[in-house]
Design an enzyme around this catalytic site. Structure first.
Site, mmCIF file in Angstrom:
data_model
loop_
_atom_site.group_PDB
_atom_site.id
_atom_site.type_symbol
_atom_site.label_atom_id
_atom_site.label_comp_id
_atom_site.label_asym_id
_atom_site.label_seq_id
_atom_site.Cartn_x
_atom_site.Cartn_y
_atom_site.Cartn_z
ATOM 1 C CG ASN A 1 -2.038 -1.088 1.438
ATOM 2 O OD1 ASN A 1 -1.937 -2.004 0.183
ATOM 3 N ND2 ASN A 1 -2.636 -1.200 2.278
ATOM 4 C CG HIS B 1 -18.686 38.325 -28.924
ATOM 5 N ND1 HIS B 1 -19.507 37.831 -28.089
ATOM 6 C CD2 HIS B 1 -18.242 39.595 -28.401
ATOM 7 C CE1 HIS B 1 -19.584 38.621 -26.858
ATOM 8 N NE2 HIS B 1 -18.747 39.712 -27.287
ATOM 9 C CD GLU C 1 -9.524 18.645 -38.936
ATOM 10 O OE1 GLU C 1 -10.466 19.083 -39.175
ATOM 11 O OE2 GLU C 1 -8.663 17.571 -39.242
ATOM 12 C CB SER D 1 -8.530 14.212 -49.236
ATOM 13 O OG SER D 1 -9.547 13.545 -49.649
ATOM 14 C CE LYS E 1 -9.932 19.789 -47.798
ATOM 15 N NZ LYS E 1 -10.916 18.773 -47.179
#
Ligand code: ARG
Length: 480
Positions: free
Chosen positions: A112, A157, A291, A278, A284
């Site tokens: 422990n 914003h 990400e 891609s 692409k």
């Protein structure tokens, strides 16, 4: 196959193999092997010093442990998968090497206190490494912050708000990461107390010297209370939190990089090396790394929740639930490690499309606050000025003009207070340089911030070097 255990004496019958399989923590705690041996070395040296076991027995055990340490280092150490955990593996290997005398090693300790000590030692090293990785990223951002001439739109914003320098923007990320680094270092300090010698829960009847063990293992001191020691997982939970917040900061940066590299923004170009293509769309170039950094944040936060829920409501003191502490924290730190490495690579190879940025700075009337300030310092209340400039902005939207495109005559139709100096006043450069308040975006202010960031970076480097040298010196002493 039913493996050997450290606790079979009390049992009449064999434990079912499924029980051993279910209770095993070997897959995870194998990573603690080095620290387990170091903890045992410190423990047995103390048992010898305190005359709890005879010198010659202690020496035999010390030599056996040193042999195990070299086996671990060279990769020769064979983990027996049928055994419950790494502690059992090492203890059995010790008795294989030195015979039944090895059984004296566990005098005055329990798994422990052993496991929590091992875990803390392991985490200390990982934390120092994470802090240096945060610093690598800070360093990459410092390089960007040195481009103080590049003015970008500052957002609130996600709308164009006021002009800022890229330095101010990069420094905003730097200060978040600085707090992350210091949070990790503070957690390091808080956990740097040695639980070994707390034994199962109540301490021990042997005349042990806990201070000696704590010092040998590079801890600041022994922990104060044996029951707290074997049940405490605050340190691991805190690191899961530190990891989450850092990951959240990386995730925001990743989001920004993803947006900024889109055709809509086109502020930046990520290096080909840190993007992917891609399988169907030949044109692409995708920001998959960013990400994934954003995506991996989910499991890092999940691991924090796992820790919090796991410790919630546990009665004192040790409960086997606590064995579940290692995987979530280790996984979080491992994932964070990878994210930090990749983010540093992306940031240090970023290119800014300065022409595009300049054309975007002209949009969105981001110097409108300054136009209002211009009127306010010439006598209008700020509220009146705000109203006048609002009307001017509406006029510009209808006429498809920027504020600086208006003639002085047009300005004067809105207020007689406008003079020729208005054009200089609302140039983006003046707007930036006038924000010279402490922490503002002016060149002077950002250079103060940058100096601060560079000094803190150097200070942390010293701390990390000092702490790791200290820990390494403890290891060298233990195996000498
Ligand atoms: N493998 C265990 C762990 O990681 C060791 C502690 C076992 N202690 C006990 N009382 N069964 O926590």
């Amino acid at each position: 196959m039913v493996g050997r255990t450290l606790w079979s004496g009390r049992f009449d019958g064999d434990v079912d193999s499924s029980t051993l399989e279910f209770t095993s923590s070997l897959d995870v705690d194998a990573a603690l092997s080095f620290y387990d041996v170091m903890g045992s070395l410190a423990h047995v040296k103390m048992l010898k010093e305190c005359k709890i076991i005879p010198d010659e027995d202690a020496d035999v055990i010390i030599n056996g442990l040193k042999k195990i340490r070299s086996e671990i280092e060279s990769g020769e150490f064979k983990i027996d998968r049928s055994l419950e955990d790494i502690h059992t593996n090492i203890e059995f290997r010790l008795t294989d090497i030195v015979g039944h005398i090895g059984g004296k090693l566990h005098t005055a300790r329990s798994r422990n206190d052993q496991v929590v000590t091992d875990f803390k030692m392991y985490l200390r090293d990982v934390v120092l490494n994470i802090v240096s990785l945060i610093d690598e990223l800070i360093n990459a951002l410092i390089e960007i912050a040195k481009k103080e001439d590049l003015i970008i739109p500052g957002f609130t914003h996600t709308q164009h708000a006021q002009p800022v320098t890229i330095a101010q923007h990069a420094l905003a990320h730097i200060f978040k990461l600085e707090r992350d680094a210091s949070r990790f270092l503070e957690a390091f300090d808080r956990m740097n107390y040695c639980p070994l010698g707390s034994a199962a829960l109540a301490g021990t009847t042997y005349p042990i010297d806990r201070i000696m063990v704590a010092e040998a293992l590079g801890f600041k001191a022994p922990t104060q209370n044996s029951m707290d020691s074997v049940s405490d997982r605050d340190f691991a939970t805190e690191l899961a939190f530190c990891s989450s917040l850092t990951a959240i900061h990386l995730s925001s940066m990743a989001e920004e990089l993803i947006n900024w590299s889109s055709q809509e923004f086109n502020f930046i170009e990520m290096d080909d090396a840190y993007t992917t293509g891609s399988s169907i769309m030949p044109q692409k170039k995708n920001p998959d790394i960013a990400e994934l950094i954003r995506g991996k944040t989910g499991s890092i936060i999940g691991n924090l929740v796992t820790m919090l829920v796991m410790i919630k409501g546990l009665p004192l003191s040790y409960n086997r639930d606590l064995q579940e502490d290692k995987a979530p924290v280790m996984l979080s730190l491992e994932s964070l490690h990878k994210c930090l490495v990749m983010m540093s690579k992306i940031v240090s190879t970023l290119r800014f499309n300065e022409n595009v940025i300049a054309s975007k700075v002209a949009l969105g009337f981001i110097n409108a606050t300054d136009l209002a300030d211009y009127l306010a310092i010439r006598g209008l209340t700020f509220r009146e000025a705000h109203g006048v400039v609002g009307t001017i902005v509406r006029y510009c939207i209808e006429g498809k003009k920027n504020l600086e495109d208006l003639s002085l005559g047009e300005f004067k139709e809105f207020s007689e207070l406008f003079e020729d100096d208005v054009y200089d006043y609302i140039s983006m450069k003046s707007c930036v340089e006038r924000r010279n308040s402490f922490g503002g975006t002016s060149t002077q202010s950002t250079s103060v911030q940058l100096d601060h960031a560079i000094q803190n970076y150097a200070r942390r480097k010293d701390i990390i070097k000092k702490e790791s040298n200290f820990i390494n010196a403890c290891w060298s002493k233990l195996i000498s």
